[in-house]
Design a protein around this motif. Structure first.
Motif, PDB file in Angstrom:
ATOM      1  N   UNK A 213       0.858  -1.190   0.000  1.00  0.00           N
ATOM      2  CA  UNK A 213       0.000   0.000   0.000  1.00  0.00           C
ATOM      3  C   UNK A 213       0.887   1.231   0.000  1.00  0.00           C
ATOM      4  N   UNK A 214       0.631   2.130  -0.931  1.00  0.00           N
ATOM      5  CA  UNK A 214       1.371   3.382  -1.016  1.00  0.00           C
ATOM      6  C   UNK A 214       0.406   4.560  -0.902  1.00  0.00           C
ATOM      7  N   UNK A 215       0.809   5.560  -0.167  1.00  0.00           N
ATOM      8  CA  UNK A 215       0.052   6.821  -0.082  1.00  0.00           C
ATOM      9  C   UNK A 215       0.948   7.934  -0.577  1.00  0.00           C
ATOM     10  N   UNK A 216       0.481   8.688  -1.539  1.00  0.00           N
ATOM     11  CA  UNK A 216       1.286   9.730  -2.161  1.00  0.00           C
ATOM     12  C   UNK A 216       0.560  11.063  -2.073  1.00  0.00           C
ATOM     13  N   UNK A 217       1.352  12.112  -1.978  1.00  0.00           N
ATOM     14  CA  UNK A 217       0.817  13.475  -2.017  1.00  0.00           C
ATOM     15  C   UNK A 217       0.701  13.908  -3.469  1.00  0.00           C
ATOM     16  N   UNK A 218      -0.444  14.445  -3.824  1.00  0.00           N
ATOM     17  CA  UNK A 218      -0.721  14.778  -5.222  1.00  0.00           C
ATOM     18  C   UNK A 218      -1.159  16.223  -5.347  1.00  0.00           C
ATOM     19  N   UNK A 219      -0.585  16.892  -6.313  1.00  0.00           N
ATOM     20  CA  UNK A 219      -1.117  18.169  -6.777  1.00  0.00           C
ATOM     21  C   UNK A 219      -1.934  17.835  -8.027  1.00  0.00           C
ATOM     22  N   UNK A 220      -3.184  17.471  -7.815  1.00  0.00           N
ATOM     23  CA  UNK A 220      -3.991  16.899  -8.875  1.00  0.00           C
ATOM     24  C   UNK A 220      -4.118  17.870 -10.039  1.00  0.00           C
ATOM     25  N   UNK A 221      -3.687  17.422 -11.188  1.00  0.00           N
ATOM     26  CA  UNK A 221      -3.839  18.192 -12.411  1.00  0.00           C
ATOM     27  C   UNK A 221      -5.135  17.774 -13.097  1.00  0.00           C
ATOM     28  N   UNK A 222      -6.000  18.735 -13.404  1.00  0.00           N
ATOM     29  CA  UNK A 222      -7.303  18.439 -13.992  1.00  0.00           C
ATOM     30  C   UNK A 222      -8.443  18.505 -12.999  1.00  0.00           C
ATOM     31  N   UNK A 223      -8.143  18.843 -11.724  1.00  0.00           N
ATOM     32  CA  UNK A 223      -9.187  18.885 -10.707  1.00  0.00           C
ATOM     33  C   UNK A 223     -10.170  20.025 -10.938  1.00  0.00           C
ATOM     34  N   UNK A 224      -9.794  21.010 -11.765  1.00  0.00           N
ATOM     35  CA  UNK A 224     -10.701  22.135 -12.004  1.00  0.00           C
ATOM     36  C   UNK A 224     -11.984  21.699 -12.689  1.00  0.00           C
ATOM     37  N   UNK A 225     -11.991  20.493 -13.312  1.00  0.00           N
ATOM     38  CA  UNK A 225     -13.208  19.997 -13.963  1.00  0.00           C
ATOM     39  C   UNK A 225     -14.024  19.082 -13.065  1.00  0.00           C
ATOM     40  N   UNK A 226     -13.743  19.076 -11.758  1.00  0.00           N
ATOM     41  CA  UNK A 226     -14.491  18.244 -10.824  1.00  0.00           C
ATOM     42  C   UNK A 226     -15.993  18.530 -10.958  1.00  0.00           C
ATOM     43  N   UNK A 227     -16.835  17.463 -10.996  1.00  0.00           N
ATOM     44  CA  UNK A 227     -16.536  16.033 -10.861  1.00  0.00           C
ATOM     45  C   UNK A 227     -16.370  15.308 -12.202  1.00  0.00           C
ATOM     46  N   UNK A 228     -16.392  16.028 -13.325  1.00  0.00           N
ATOM     47  CA  UNK A 228     -16.221  15.398 -14.636  1.00  0.00           C
ATOM     48  C   UNK A 228     -14.761  15.520 -15.061  1.00  0.00           C
ATOM     49  N   UNK A 229     -13.872  15.120 -14.186  1.00  0.00           N
ATOM     50  CA  UNK A 229     -12.458  15.374 -14.391  1.00  0.00           C
ATOM     51  C   UNK A 229     -11.692  14.083 -14.670  1.00  0.00           C
ATOM     52  N   UNK A 230     -10.559  14.243 -15.322  1.00  0.00           N
ATOM     53  CA  UNK A 230      -9.552  13.202 -15.472  1.00  0.00           C
ATOM     54  C   UNK A 230      -8.292  13.721 -14.787  1.00  0.00           C
ATOM     55  N   UNK A 231      -7.966  13.138 -13.642  1.00  0.00           N
ATOM     56  CA  UNK A 231      -6.904  13.660 -12.802  1.00  0.00           C
ATOM     57  C   UNK A 231      -5.564  13.028 -13.159  1.00  0.00           C
ATOM     58  N   UNK A 232      -4.514  13.744 -12.879  1.00  0.00           N
ATOM     59  CA  UNK A 232      -3.149  13.251 -13.050  1.00  0.00           C
ATOM     60  C   UNK A 232      -2.373  13.541 -11.776  1.00  0.00           C
ATOM     61  N   UNK A 233      -1.777  12.489 -11.223  1.00  0.00           N
ATOM     62  CA  UNK A 233      -0.957  12.605 -10.020  1.00  0.00           C
ATOM     63  C   UNK A 233       0.462  12.166 -10.365  1.00  0.00           C
ATOM     64  N   UNK A 234       1.446  12.970 -10.065  1.00  0.00           N
ATOM     65  CA  UNK A 234       2.844  12.663 -10.369  1.00  0.00           C
ATOM     66  C   UNK A 234       3.508  12.041  -9.145  1.00  0.00           C
ATOM     67  N   UNK A 235       4.108  10.850  -9.351  1.00  0.00           N
ATOM     68  CA  UNK A 235       4.836  10.136  -8.305  1.00  0.00           C
ATOM     69  C   UNK A 235       6.321  10.223  -8.626  1.00  0.00           C
ATOM     70  N   UNK A 236       7.113  10.634  -7.645  1.00  0.00           N
ATOM     71  CA  UNK A 236       8.547  10.814  -7.836  1.00  0.00           C
ATOM     72  C   UNK A 236       9.296   9.704  -7.117  1.00  0.00           C
ATOM     73  N   UNK A 237      10.100   8.949  -7.862  1.00  0.00           N
ATOM     74  CA  UNK A 237      10.903   7.856  -7.314  1.00  0.00           C
ATOM     75  C   UNK A 237      12.358   8.135  -7.652  1.00  0.00           C
ATOM     76  N   UNK A 238      13.230   8.123  -6.639  1.00  0.00           N
ATOM     77  CA  UNK A 238      14.641   8.392  -6.862  1.00  0.00           C
ATOM     78  C   UNK A 238      15.437   7.783  -5.720  1.00  0.00           C
ATOM     79  N   UNK A 239      16.756   7.911  -5.794  1.00  0.00           N
ATOM     80  CA  UNK A 239      17.633   7.443  -4.719  1.00  0.00           C
ATOM     81  C   UNK A 239      17.849   8.566  -3.717  1.00  0.00           C
ATOM     82  N   UNK A 240      18.316   8.178  -2.527  1.00  0.00           N
ATOM     83  CA  UNK A 240      18.530   9.159  -1.473  1.00  0.00           C
ATOM     84  C   UNK A 240      20.026   9.370  -1.198  1.00  0.00           C
TER      85      UNK A 240
END
Length: 621
Positions: A213-240
């Protein structure tokens, strides 16, 4: 050493040294009768070993060198140099699969340090997005069920699968080095990935797959069309800790670094009864540079996860009621102003819109952007409020006196109404005020002290005047008598006074006196005569009005018959003007209804549809 690496390893090491030295001296090969027992690998007693050493002195030095090298034969560095764990010892031939697999594990972990990564290790990443557990628009988070996969190669763990008869082994994460991979936009921990074992292939490649289970913070792109929206959430994976030089990151070549149930042919079973479904997921690789480590890139993978919510419920429960409430408000334009429930109907619609807006607020995030549902509810409320305001104005115009229009209609429109509503008689002013009918029962004239009504005068008045105006007093106004001033004159003046006193204030303004004088004297009435009539006062009571009539219109007011006729004509003209202007007001109110009936619905419908089907809600706003 035998207990650490097994007896086969020790014998193999000594055998290598024996063969090296014997071969170099042109001596005996393996299997020769001259090969010492130590080199042949058979069990000999200590006496045989000593005899062999004495016969071949150089073997003593070879044995010592082999003995020194044996502790290093099994460590990771040696295995890397030799390309794996080496060949299978002969004594393991014919043993069980479990024994051979255990021997592989022992050789792989012998002298291995899990804190040391392989040299220039290349790590491939793949994420299988199985399900969207949920989203929180208010907190800007998304919960995912994923299979997180890491693939890398360590040559020191390689073996010959054909020789060993083992095709794969598994190791726990604590026994081996694992890649330095972190989920950057996670609130706190990276999630609850299961602690699964890593699978190792004969070529030394690791495949580490962990569901969780993963929980990610999202700056939802496309939320302005709520509730007829198609959202995009960007997940960042990298080394530390490890940069791109020590550890490179890239998407897994097999699946492009991403997979989800409906990626290929689709999985209708997975998509059933879910609030969200995956639409598309794109993986991109970028190099990030940080101030701490200039010139050292950190490889970063971005997963742009596209999701779409199930919109049927929102259309039926949120969008539909708002549009219907706004459309029903049009019915107020078809309601007659005499319908008493018109205002109540509009207020009920407004409360309904506010209630649905309150419910929708529970699904929307608190943000600066204008969401489609916010814009839709805002416009629905605006149209309902406009319909309610239109009904208020129409009812006000329809049921009130015409002169009240001047209070809120702009002066150009008021001038038009005055032009249409004015009437003239001789030299009468063309800008008469619009007077309404006077309730007859409310007229209570003020008689002078000690005055009594004259019953004979009432019989001479017209029917309306007899009901509206009390009988004239038998005494004269003032302490001195004016020439020709009789009870008939008093009755006519009292009648004119109460016809002019439209606001029931028992006083007449300068404007009201101007109307009376213009009608009675026509073109001979002047501003000087008005000033003489008012005698320096702003308002006149009944007594002062009668004195002004005597003072200003003495000749005209002494002819009893003419005075009665003039007052009666003045009253009739005012009554007809009032009725005419009231009809104009009613028609004006009905015309407002008619214009709104055909103008507002298409405008409102066009705005609603543009909001619902527009991709750019900022333009709709």
């Amino acid at each position: 050493s035998s207990s650490r690496f097994g007896p086969g390893a020790a014998r193999a090491a000594v055998g290598l040294q024996c063969r090296y030295f014997l071969g170099a001296s042109g001596g005996v090969g393996r299997g020769s009768s001259r090969e010492p027992a130590l080199c042949s690998g058979s069990s000999k007693s200590g006496i045989d070993l000593v005899n062999t050493m004495m016969r071949f002195p150089f073997l003593f030095f070879a044995f010592a060198e082999a003995w020194a090298e044996m502790p290093n034969m099994g460590d990771a560095q040696t295995r890397r140099r030799l390309g794996g764990i080496g060949p299978m010892p002969t004594e393991l031939a014919g043993t069980s699969f479990r024994t051979r697999k255990q021997a592989v594990l022992e050789r792989q972990l012998a002298g291995y340090d899990p804190r040391t990564p392989p040299d220039n290790v290349a790590v491939e990443i793949s994420m299988n997005f199985d399900k969207i557990q949920g989203t929180s628009m208010q907190e800007g988070t998304m919960q995912l069920i994923v299979w997180f996969r890491l693939i890398w190669t360590d040559p020191s763990f390689a073996w010959n699968a054909t020789e060993w008869g083992v095709d794969k082994v598994t190791l726990t994460p604590g026994e081996v080095w694992t890649p330095d991979v972190v989920l950057y936009n996670s609130p706190g921990a990276a999630g609850t990935l299961a602690a699964m074992d890593a699978q190792v292939s004969p070529d030394g490649s690791f495949f580490w797959s962990r569901p969780g289970y993963l929980e990610v913070l999202c700056d939802f792109d496309g939320l302005e069309n709520f509730p007829l929206d198609e959202l995009t959430c960007r997940i960042k994976v990298s080394s530390w800790f490890l940069d791109g030089i020590d550890q490179s990151l890239s998407p897994w070549a097999t699946d492009g670094g991403v997979d989800w149930p409906s990626k290929d042919a689709g999985d209708e079973l997975v998509k059933s009864f879910l609030e969200y479904r995956f639409t598309n997921i794109v993986v991109t690789k970028e190099d990030a540079f940080y101030s701490c480590c200039p010139g050292r890139p950190y490889h970063t993978l971005y997963y742009d996860v596209g999701i779409q919510r199930a919109t049927s419920c929102f259309k039926e429960k949120l969008i539909g009621p708002q549009v219907v409430a706004a459309a029903i408000s049009w019915l107020m334009f078809w309601m007659h102003p005499q319908v008493g429930e018109r205002l109540g109907f509009g207020i009920t619609l407004l409360l309904t819109s506010v209630a649905f807006d309150w419910v929708a607020a529970g699904f929307m995030p608190v943000c600066e952007e204008n969401l489609m549902l916010m814009i839709l509810t805002r416009w629905a409320s605006i149209f309902i409020i406009l319909s309610l305001v239109e009904s208020t104005v129409v009812l006000y115009i329809y049921h009130r006196k015409a002169w009240v229009l001047e209070d809120f209609i702009p002066w150009p429109a008021w001038f038009v109404v005055q032009r249409l509503s004015s009437f003239s008689r001789g030299g009468m002013s063309k800008k008469m005020a619009l007077l309404g009918p006077l309730p007859e029962a409310t007229l209570q004239p003020q008689y002078p002290s000690g005055g009594e009504p004259d019953e004979g005068v009432a019989d001479e008045a017209p029917p309306r005047a007899a009901a509206a105006v009390p009988k004239a007093p038998t005494t004269r106004f003032g302490s001195s008598e004016a020439p020709g001033h009789n009870t008939s004159d008093d009755a006519a003046r009292i009648r004119a006074f109460f016809v002019l006193d439209e606001d029931y204030s028992n006083s007449l303004s300068r404007h009201e006196v101007q109307q009376f004088g213009s009608f009675m004297l026509g073109g001979t009435w002047t501003e000087q005569m008005l000033s003489k009539f008012m005698n320096g006062k702003k308002t006149l009571n009944l007594k002062e009005f009668c004195e002004g009539c005597e003072r200003t219109m003495g000749g005209e007011m002494r002819d009893e018959e003419k005075l009665e006729a003039m007052v009666e004509a003045f009253e009739q003209n005012l009554t007809r003007a009032t009725e005419c202007e009231h009809a104009i007001s009613e028609g004006f109110a009905m015309n407002i209804n008619k214009v709104c009936r055909w103008l507002v619905p298409p405008i409102e419908l066009g705005i609603m549809l543009s909001i619902i089907f527009s991709d750019d809600t900022s333009a709709s706003d």
